[in-house]
Motif scaffolding. Structure first.
Motif, PDB file in Angstrom:
ATOM      1  N   SER A  75       0.834  -1.203   0.000  1.00  0.00           N
ATOM      2  CA  SER A  75       0.000   0.000   0.000  1.00  0.00           C
ATOM      3  C   SER A  75       0.870   1.254   0.000  1.00  0.00           C
ATOM      4  O   SER A  75       1.607   1.519   0.956  1.00  0.00           O
ATOM      5  CB  SER A  75      -0.916  -0.002   1.233  1.00  0.00           C
ATOM      6  N   ARG A  78      -0.206   3.452   3.031  1.00  0.00           N
ATOM      7  CA  ARG A  78       0.347   3.066   4.329  1.00  0.00           C
ATOM      8  C   ARG A  78       1.837   3.376   4.422  1.00  0.00           C
ATOM      9  O   ARG A  78       2.339   3.758   5.477  1.00  0.00           O
ATOM     10  CB  ARG A  78       0.102   1.578   4.579  1.00  0.00           C
ATOM     11  N   GLU A 131      -6.786   5.729   2.536  1.00  0.00           N
ATOM     12  CA  GLU A 131      -7.302   4.429   2.091  1.00  0.00           C
ATOM     13  C   GLU A 131      -8.818   4.349   2.157  1.00  0.00           C
ATOM     14  O   GLU A 131      -9.436   3.612   1.388  1.00  0.00           O
ATOM     15  CB  GLU A 131      -6.690   3.303   2.931  1.00  0.00           C
ATOM     16  N   PRO A 203      -4.558   6.237  -6.797  1.00  0.00           N
ATOM     17  CA  PRO A 203      -5.298   5.787  -5.635  1.00  0.00           C
ATOM     18  C   PRO A 203      -6.788   5.693  -5.941  1.00  0.00           C
ATOM     19  O   PRO A 203      -7.281   6.303  -6.884  1.00  0.00           O
ATOM     20  CB  PRO A 203      -5.027   6.879  -4.598  1.00  0.00           C
TER      21      PRO A 203
END
Length: 205
Positions: A75, A78, A131, A203
């Motif tokens: 990710s 992250r 996210e 994203p």
């Protein structure tokens, strides 16, 4: 302003003479191991190392972020958040080493570091929600994180500029603080690079 004042008071209260000019070296990167989740962890390490290779400080990036590979997985969001938190930690360590600020450049340095920490904390807060974000919210969170990390680096430069005059602190203190400012700037540079990778990684929208 209240946050800045509180940060400066905390730094003044916790400062003590340092045993060395640099913080301890990061722990070595963990080797792969067998058992459940080993493949996922290995993939996470490979992802972190690949992203770190695209920063200006790949070795420092790997040392700081490979230990987080298991939670990062693959990710970008992250990884960027973990990097922003490393920046915030480096600034906190720097603030704790600044002698009680008085008038002049050293006081300006302490205030600049407090401001940089506030900016890094804001960036981390924005990245924490990427996210779960959808649509335009993803873009404004990433843009805000880039803006605040860039502002943090400007504050770090302000602090560094104030550490050169000899009259403001003994030479060993100035040498340690310059080293810690340099390290904080390196972490900020890494965070900026990883947030830019997040922006270019398409994203969820």
């Amino acid at each position: 302003m209240l946050l800045v004042v509180a940060f400066l008071l905390a730094a003044a209260a916790t400062w003590q003479p340092a045993a060395s000019a640099l913080p301890p070296a990061p722990a070595p990167e963990p080797a792969g191991h067998g058992g459940a989740g080993a493949a996922a962890e290995k993939a996470g390490v490979a992802f972190v190392r690949s992203c770190c290779a695209r920063t200006l400080y790949p070795r420092l990036c790997r040392a700081g972020l490979v230990p987080h590979a298991a939670s990062v997985h693959s990710s970008h969001a992250r990884l960027a958040l973990a990097s922003a938190n490393l920046t915030l930690a480096a600034l906190g360590t720097l603030a704790a080493r600044i002698p009680p600020p008085g008038p002049g450049a050293l006081g300006d340095c302490a205030e600049a570091v407090a401001s940089a920490a506030d900016q890094a904390a804001r960036a981390a807060e924005r990245l924490r929600g990427v996210e779960q974000a959808v649509g335009p919210e993803v873009l404004w969170r990433v843009d805000d994180a880039l803006t605040w990390l860039s502002a943090a680096m400007t504050d770090e430069d302000t602090c560094a500029d104030g550490l050169w005059p000899r009259k403001y602190a003994p030479a060993p203190v100035r040498a340690e603080l310059r080293a810690r400012v340099r390290r904080a700037k390196q972490y900020t540079s890494i965070a900026l690079a990883l947030v830019r990778m997040l922006a270019s990684s398409n994203p969820r929208s």
